[in-house]
Design a protein around this motif. Sequence first.
Motif, PDB file in Angstrom:
ATOM      1  N   ALA A  50       0.817  -1.207   0.000  1.00 23.86           N
ATOM      2  CA  ALA A  50       0.000   0.000   0.000  1.00 23.86           C
ATOM      3  C   ALA A  50       0.859   1.269   0.000  1.00 23.86           C
ATOM      4  O   ALA A  50       0.369   2.358  -0.315  1.00 23.86           O
ATOM      5  N   LEU A  51       2.140   1.131   0.340  1.00 24.26           N
ATOM      6  CA  LEU A  51       3.037   2.292   0.293  1.00 24.26           C
ATOM      7  C   LEU A  51       3.142   2.841  -1.122  1.00 24.26           C
ATOM      8  O   LEU A  51       3.446   4.018  -1.318  1.00 24.26           O
ATOM      9  N   GLY A  52       2.933   1.969  -2.106  1.00 27.01           N
ATOM     10  CA  GLY A  52       2.795   2.427  -3.487  1.00 27.01           C
ATOM     11  C   GLY A  52       4.055   2.465  -4.327  1.00 27.01           C
ATOM     12  O   GLY A  52       3.978   2.715  -5.536  1.00 27.01           O
ATOM     13  N   HIS A  53       5.216   2.206  -3.744  1.00 23.63           N
ATOM     14  CA  HIS A  53       6.448   2.329  -4.523  1.00 23.63           C
ATOM     15  C   HIS A  53       7.075   0.987  -4.886  1.00 23.63           C
ATOM     16  O   HIS A  53       8.125   0.938  -5.526  1.00 23.63           O
ATOM     17  N   ILE A  54       6.443  -0.124  -4.473  1.00 26.74           N
ATOM     18  CA  ILE A  54       6.974  -1.443  -4.816  1.00 26.74           C
ATOM     19  C   ILE A  54       6.104  -2.034  -5.918  1.00 26.74           C
ATOM     20  O   ILE A  54       4.982  -2.472  -5.689  1.00 26.74           O
ATOM     21  N   ASN A  55       6.624  -2.001  -7.134  1.00 25.00           N
ATOM     22  CA  ASN A  55       5.900  -2.538  -8.286  1.00 25.00           C
ATOM     23  C   ASN A  55       6.897  -2.793  -9.408  1.00 25.00           C
ATOM     24  O   ASN A  55       8.082  -2.503  -9.263  1.00 25.00           O
ATOM     25  N   GLY A  56       6.421  -3.321 -10.514  1.00 24.56           N
ATOM     26  CA  GLY A  56       7.312  -3.572 -11.638  1.00 24.56           C
ATOM     27  C   GLY A  56       6.887  -4.787 -12.440  1.00 24.56           C
ATOM     28  O   GLY A  56       5.722  -5.193 -12.425  1.00 24.56           O
ATOM     29  N   ASP A  57       7.859  -5.373 -13.131  1.00 22.45           N
ATOM     30  CA  ASP A  57       7.576  -6.496 -14.025  1.00 22.45           C
ATOM     31  C   ASP A  57       7.728  -7.853 -13.339  1.00 22.45           C
ATOM     32  O   ASP A  57       6.901  -8.739 -13.517  1.00 22.45           O
ATOM     33  N   ILE A  58       8.798  -8.011 -12.557  1.00 21.11           N
ATOM     34  CA  ILE A  58       9.127  -9.347 -12.033  1.00 21.11           C
ATOM     35  C   ILE A  58       9.300  -9.324 -10.525  1.00 21.11           C
ATOM     36  O   ILE A  58      10.012  -8.482  -9.972  1.00 21.11           O
ATOM     37  N   LEU A  59       8.629 -10.278  -9.869  1.00 21.15           N
ATOM     38  CA  LEU A  59       8.817 -10.510  -8.445  1.00 21.15           C
ATOM     39  C   LEU A  59       9.291 -11.956  -8.267  1.00 21.15           C
ATOM     40  O   LEU A  59       8.741 -12.881  -8.868  1.00 21.15           O
ATOM     41  N   ILE A  60      10.329 -12.129  -7.476  1.00 24.47           N
ATOM     42  CA  ILE A  60      10.845 -13.464  -7.164  1.00 24.47           C
ATOM     43  C   ILE A  60      10.549 -13.752  -5.697  1.00 24.47           C
ATOM     44  O   ILE A  60      10.868 -12.955  -4.822  1.00 24.47           O
ATOM     45  N   ASP A  61       9.927 -14.900  -5.451  1.00 26.16           N
ATOM     46  CA  ASP A  61       9.594 -15.308  -4.086  1.00 26.16           C
ATOM     47  C   ASP A  61      10.490 -16.460  -3.655  1.00 26.16           C
ATOM     48  O   ASP A  61      10.539 -17.507  -4.305  1.00 26.16           O
ATOM     49  N   LEU A  62      11.197 -16.259  -2.539  1.00 32.61           N
ATOM     50  CA  LEU A  62      12.028 -17.291  -1.911  1.00 32.61           C
ATOM     51  C   LEU A  62      11.506 -17.470  -0.495  1.00 32.61           C
ATOM     52  O   LEU A  62      11.925 -16.766   0.419  1.00 32.61           O
ATOM     53  N   SER A  63      10.556 -18.364  -0.318  1.00 35.05           N
ATOM     54  CA  SER A  63       9.931 -18.521   0.988  1.00 35.05           C
ATOM     55  C   SER A  63       9.861 -19.990   1.374  1.00 35.05           C
ATOM     56  O   SER A  63       9.960 -20.880   0.527  1.00 35.05           O
ATOM     57  N   ILE A  64       9.679 -20.227   2.652  1.00 36.08           N
ATOM     58  CA  ILE A  64       9.660 -21.586   3.169  1.00 36.08           C
ATOM     59  C   ILE A  64       8.412 -22.338   2.704  1.00 36.08           C
ATOM     60  O   ILE A  64       7.340 -21.760   2.568  1.00 36.08           O
ATOM     61  N   GLY A  65       8.577 -23.634   2.461  1.00 36.17           N
ATOM     62  CA  GLY A  65       7.439 -24.487   2.145  1.00 36.17           C
ATOM     63  C   GLY A  65       6.723 -24.092   0.869  1.00 36.17           C
ATOM     64  O   GLY A  65       7.332 -23.601  -0.082  1.00 36.17           O
ATOM     65  N   SER A  66       5.398 -24.315   0.858  1.00 34.92           N
ATOM     66  CA  SER A  66       4.586 -24.050  -0.333  1.00 34.92           C
ATOM     67  C   SER A  66       3.493 -23.022  -0.063  1.00 34.92           C
ATOM     68  O   SER A  66       2.435 -23.042  -0.690  1.00 34.92           O
ATOM     69  N   ALA A  67       3.746 -22.121   0.876  1.00 35.74           N
ATOM     70  CA  ALA A  67       2.757 -21.090   1.218  1.00 35.74           C
ATOM     71  C   ALA A  67       2.596 -20.095   0.073  1.00 35.74           C
ATOM     72  O   ALA A  67       3.554 -19.792  -0.645  1.00 35.74           O
TER      73      ALA A  67
END
Length: 261
Positions: A50-67
């Motif tokens: 909601a801060l509004g400045h995080i956006n773009g074309d590609i997001l990479i997720d490196l998180s535990i498990g399959s959440a």
Amino acid sequence: MMDSSPHKFYHVHGFDSRQFLEHYFSDKPDMVFGDDTLKFLIDNFRQVFALGHINGDILIDLSIGSAVHHLYSACEFFKNIIMLKVSNRCIMELKRWVDERTGAFYWGHTSTLLQKKEENSDPFQDQEAKLRSAIQHVVKYDPEKENMTDPLVLPPADCVISACLLDVISKDQDDYIRYLRKFSRLLKPGGHLIIFGALSTTYFTVGKDKFHVFTYDEDFVRKALVGEGFIIDYCNVKERTAVSDLVDYKAFISIAAHKEK
């Protein structure tokens, strides 16, 4: 290298990915972590985006498990999400949900939580369908490799998310910083990193197995980020409310930062 720990290591020994989800993210009456792993996580990612400045074309997720529920807000700002998983078991569990196969883990209770937070949300809008559409690739990786997805070379990301992964693959402070550096290399100059982690933790349990968790505090993760050239934009800490001996965290931290150009 890791034989000194009495506990197993997430990325070395693997675990039952479905049982992990049932323990910590399900809608079962005896799942006591709802305020911490569901509500707090969803609400904080919502606030960060909601801060509004995080956006773009590609997001990479490196998180535990399959959440997946931490990515609901992200798919409003990124139409191309790449999820990296350390084991085939986690990949299969995740793809079962993405492809809407029979037996996939039920996440409906989490999308309902997000809708309750969004005052203007359309009750007929399917947040899970949106996220499924945004998840373009699920890729296996090895955190020990220089290029973690070798032989694949990923495009630079506008944002990297890591939920609890650094906690479980790092054996000490040096390891944490080494992996943090690798994760930050996935970013474009000026890119954003969002970390969700468990403070003052030593283990978590899946089934009969206990797994190692690196113990750190808020001050450490702040210094680690600044030391790697990040500027912190957001930080929120929630003290533990759950009563359970499955895991011994004291609090959860949600922190967002951007890389200096």
